[in-house]
Design a protein around this motif. Structure first.
Motif, short mmCIF file in Angstrom:
data_model
loop_
_atom_site.label_atom_id
_atom_site.label_comp_id
_atom_site.label_asym_id
_atom_site.label_seq_id
_atom_site.Cartn_x
_atom_site.Cartn_y
_atom_site.Cartn_z
N GLY A 49 -1.87 19.15 7.27
CA GLY A 49 -1.43 19.67 8.57
C GLY A 49 -0.02 20.20 8.56
O GLY A 49 0.44 20.78 9.55
N SER A 82 3.05 24.72 13.30
CA SER A 82 2.56 23.57 14.05
C SER A 82 3.43 23.28 15.27
O SER A 82 4.64 23.51 15.27
CB SER A 82 2.53 22.33 13.14
N ALA A 134 4.87 17.72 11.49
CA ALA A 134 4.20 18.67 10.60
C ALA A 134 5.12 19.82 10.21
O ALA A 134 5.09 20.29 9.07
CB ALA A 134 2.94 19.21 11.28
N SER A 169 -4.41 12.88 3.77
CA SER A 169 -4.82 12.61 5.14
C SER A 169 -4.26 11.22 5.47
O SER A 169 -3.36 10.74 4.77
CB SER A 169 -6.35 12.65 5.24
N THR A 221 -11.35 13.92 17.36
CA THR A 221 -10.56 14.37 16.22
C THR A 221 -11.10 13.77 14.92
O THR A 221 -11.42 12.59 14.87
CB THR A 221 -9.08 13.97 16.38
N PHE A 238 -10.96 12.74 10.82
CA PHE A 238 -10.05 12.28 9.78
C PHE A 238 -10.80 12.12 8.47
O PHE A 238 -12.01 11.89 8.45
CB PHE A 238 -9.41 10.94 10.17
N GLU A 266 -4.75 18.84 -1.35
CA GLU A 266 -4.98 18.11 -0.11
C GLU A 266 -5.86 16.91 -0.45
O GLU A 266 -6.95 17.06 -1.01
CB GLU A 266 -5.64 19.00 0.94
N GLN A 286 -0.38 15.78 17.13
CA GLN A 286 -1.09 15.80 15.85
C GLN A 286 -2.57 15.45 16.04
O GLN A 286 -3.44 15.99 15.34
CB GLN A 286 -0.44 14.82 14.88
N ASP A 338 -7.79 18.38 13.68
CA ASP A 338 -8.49 17.60 12.65
C ASP A 338 -7.57 17.39 11.45
O ASP A 338 -6.78 18.27 11.08
CB ASP A 338 -9.75 18.32 12.20
N ASN A 339 -7.69 16.21 10.84
CA ASN A 339 -6.86 15.85 9.70
C ASN A 339 -7.77 15.70 8.48
O ASN A 339 -7.98 14.60 7.97
CB ASN A 339 -6.09 14.55 9.99
#
Length: 321
Positions: free
Chosen positions: A121, A126, A131, A154, A185, A187, A214, A275, A279-280
């Motif tokens: 993120g 942002s 972020a 994440s 959301t 994760f 990531e 945040q 979506d993370n």
């Protein structure tokens, strides 16, 4: 067998840092842990053989201490970060300026290898200051050391994590858990031990130089699914209360005011609420754990082992038939 290389780990005394130190020490590196309060991290010494793990005092706001911590090092890891700002520990000072100080100092001292641990993120665009400053830190690191590796995890889980433990502890005292924005959301939690392995792989794999990864585990869950998982594991039935973002903002504002009082915890900040609106999870096409040769651990395999402390009778708790 010990290697000659010294790896300096800034933030090595923290939750994720301990897993990084363990992975590097196990691989034979000499590890120098740079911390503001090294006297509180003496237990790290036992993660290696005698003398393998060193503790030094360093403060990212004091460049001379950063230089001392990097003296003779072959590589550096930056794990410094905060979820909540407080006093001089601000997002800008730590995530942006702190990362720049480390990278610039390392480059000036001829150190070529650096691993910057950021966050999924991280983006200049942002609306979250957390972020944005993470993205600023990444940019500064790559400007000074183009061969640096960026790792974006994440939410990280493990025995001392601040996510599963927070809501597990909260469920002991409250009748309901909030689902901000309806709890939709998503994760992709990653095990702290796998982040440690990723840092090690970033140093040892030539194809990781200059790359961004990531880091997400095998499973993707909504916030609501994670809350239900926690409640099931600790066997404490609680109401899950969907809350619109507007009500969430009120709660976050009150939480920040309460958290400013001595010894009072902060449930959620306005920046964390921002945040939560995104979506993370690992982006489509992004390199991840598998590209570093790592098979991620699952939430289901690790988390129950430490959520047991939040059951009514701990490890001796038995569910009623």
């Amino acid at each position: 067998m010990l290697r000659d290389e010294i790896i300096t780990v800034f933030g090595g005394s923290g939750f994720v840092g301990r897993h990084v130190v363990r992975a590097l020490a196990k691989a034979g590196y000499r590890v120098r842990v740079a911390s503001r309060r090294p006297h509180l991290a003496q237990d790290l010494r036992v993660m290696g053989v005698v003398g393998q793990v060193q503790l030094v005092q360093a403060n990212l706001r004091v460049p001379a201490s950063v230089e001392r911590a990097l003296d003779g090092a072959a590589g550096v890891v930056n794990l410094v970060g905060v979820l909540n700002e407080g006093g001089r520990q601000t997002f800008t000072r730590l995530h942006a300026l702190g990362a720049k100080t480390i990278a610039d100092t390392a480059a000036a001292m001829g150190i070529e290898r650096m691993v910057q641990v950021s966050a999924i993120g991280a983006s200049d665009d942002s609306t979250s200051r957390y972020a944005r400053t993470k993205a600023e830190g990444e940019a500064s690191v790559l400007a000074a050391l183009p061969q640096a590796t960026i790792l974006r995890p994440s939410i990280v889980f493990g025995t001392e994590d601040g996510f599963f433990n927070r809501f597990g502890a909260m469920a002991r005292f409250v009748p309901a858990l909030p689902l901000f924005g309806g709890g939709k959301t998503r994760f992709q939690p990653v095990f702290a031990g796998d982040v440690g392995k990723a840092v090690l792989a970033a140093f040892e794999r030539s194809d990781a130089r200059g790359e961004t990864y990531e880091l997400g585990g095998p499973g993707i869950y909504t916030f609501e699914e994670l809350m239900r998982f926690i409640l099931a594991e600790i066997d404490r039935p609680r109401l899950l209360l969907p809350l619109p973002w507007t009500i969430g903002k009120v709660i976050a504002t009150i939480s920040e005011l309460v958290g400013a009082l001595p010894l009072m915890p902060t449930l959620i900040t306005n920046d964390q609420l921002v945040q939560l609106k995104s979506d993370n999870v690992v982006s489509d096409g992004a390199k991840g754990l598998s590209d570093l040769g790592i098979v991620g651990e699952t939430v289901e395999a690790i988390v129950p082992s430490y959520l047991v402390r939040y059951r009514r009778y701990g490890q001796f708790h038995e569910r009623e038939a």
